[in-house]
Design a protein around this motif. Structure first.
Motif, short mmCIF file in Angstrom:
data_model
loop_
_atom_site.label_atom_id
_atom_site.label_comp_id
_atom_site.label_asym_id
_atom_site.label_seq_id
_atom_site.Cartn_x
_atom_site.Cartn_y
_atom_site.Cartn_z
N PHE A 183 9.02 6.59 -4.71
CA PHE A 183 8.78 7.90 -4.11
C PHE A 183 8.96 7.79 -2.61
O PHE A 183 8.50 6.83 -1.99
N GLN A 184 9.60 8.78 -2.01
CA GLN A 184 9.69 8.88 -0.56
C GLN A 184 9.27 10.28 -0.17
O GLN A 184 9.74 11.27 -0.76
N GLY A 185 8.35 10.36 0.78
CA GLY A 185 7.87 11.67 1.18
C GLY A 185 7.44 11.72 2.62
O GLY A 185 7.20 10.70 3.26
N LEU A 191 6.58 8.15 4.31
CA LEU A 191 6.03 7.05 3.52
C LEU A 191 6.84 6.80 2.25
O LEU A 191 7.48 7.71 1.71
N THR A 192 6.76 5.58 1.78
CA THR A 192 7.36 5.17 0.52
C THR A 192 6.25 4.62 -0.36
O THR A 192 5.43 3.81 0.09
N ALA A 193 6.24 5.06 -1.61
CA ALA A 193 5.28 4.54 -2.60
C ALA A 193 6.10 3.98 -3.77
O ALA A 193 7.00 4.65 -4.27
N GLU A 194 5.78 2.76 -4.16
CA GLU A 194 6.49 2.11 -5.26
C GLU A 194 5.60 2.05 -6.49
O GLU A 194 4.42 1.75 -6.39
N VAL A 195 6.20 2.34 -7.64
CA VAL A 195 5.50 2.36 -8.92
C VAL A 195 5.94 1.13 -9.73
O VAL A 195 7.14 0.86 -9.84
#
Length: 161
Positions: free
Chosen positions: A146-148, A125-129
């Motif tokens: 973030f990539q996790g 997953l990728t989460a953008e701030v």
């Protein structure tokens, strides 16, 4: 109480740091999770967002998306982060929010098959701030990405979020 409200309570009860960070869930549409956090309890010595707080908010968004996607599939499992990296692109200078979306806006078929066959699966997953007021469709560039990889184990039937 809505699914999102129940999940908000669960996050604050089970992950005390989320309460200290001021994380608030805003929306879950089955494809993306939007949450926010205020700058004040998450600032560093320079008055900008503390990297650890930003990372924690991003991990919470990706973990939360995984949990909610399982819930929508009628499943419950142990979700943990296996690995994660974050790129800080700009300083966080105000309240911030995080958006995490399912890859291709849906649960990947490979993930579904692995859950069905083995009772476990991995989800990248990728989460953008972003800085500012929470928006599901931001009109600015992310300040951090973030990539996790999240691992789901011991998949069973649905329980409360």
């Amino acid at each position: 109480m809505s699914q999102l409200s129940l999940f908000q309570k669960r996050i604050h009860d089970e992950i005390p740091l989320s309460r200290a960070l001021g994380i608030q869930l805003h929306s879950w549409d089955g494809h993306s999770l939007l949450l926010s956090a205020p700058l004040e309890p998450n600032r560093n010595h320079q008055g900008t967002g503390f990297g650890g707080s930003i990372y924690c908010a991003a991990v919470t968004a990706a973990w939360g998306l995984t949990e909610l996607a399982l819930w929508d599939m009628g499943l419950r499992g142990s979700v943990v982060v296996q690995n994660g990296t974050i790129d800080y692109l700009e300083p966080v200078t105000m309240d911030f929010y995080v958006i995490c979306r399912l890859p291709g806006d849906e649960v990947p078929e490979r993930f579904r098959k692995s859950l069905a066959r083995h009772g476990r699966g991995r989800l990248d997953l990728t989460a953008e701030v972003f800085c500012g007021e929470p928006r599901s469709m931001p009109n600015v560039e992310p300040v951090a990405v973030f990539q996790g990889r999240f691992v789901v184990q011991d998949v069973g039937s649905r329980m409360n979020p």
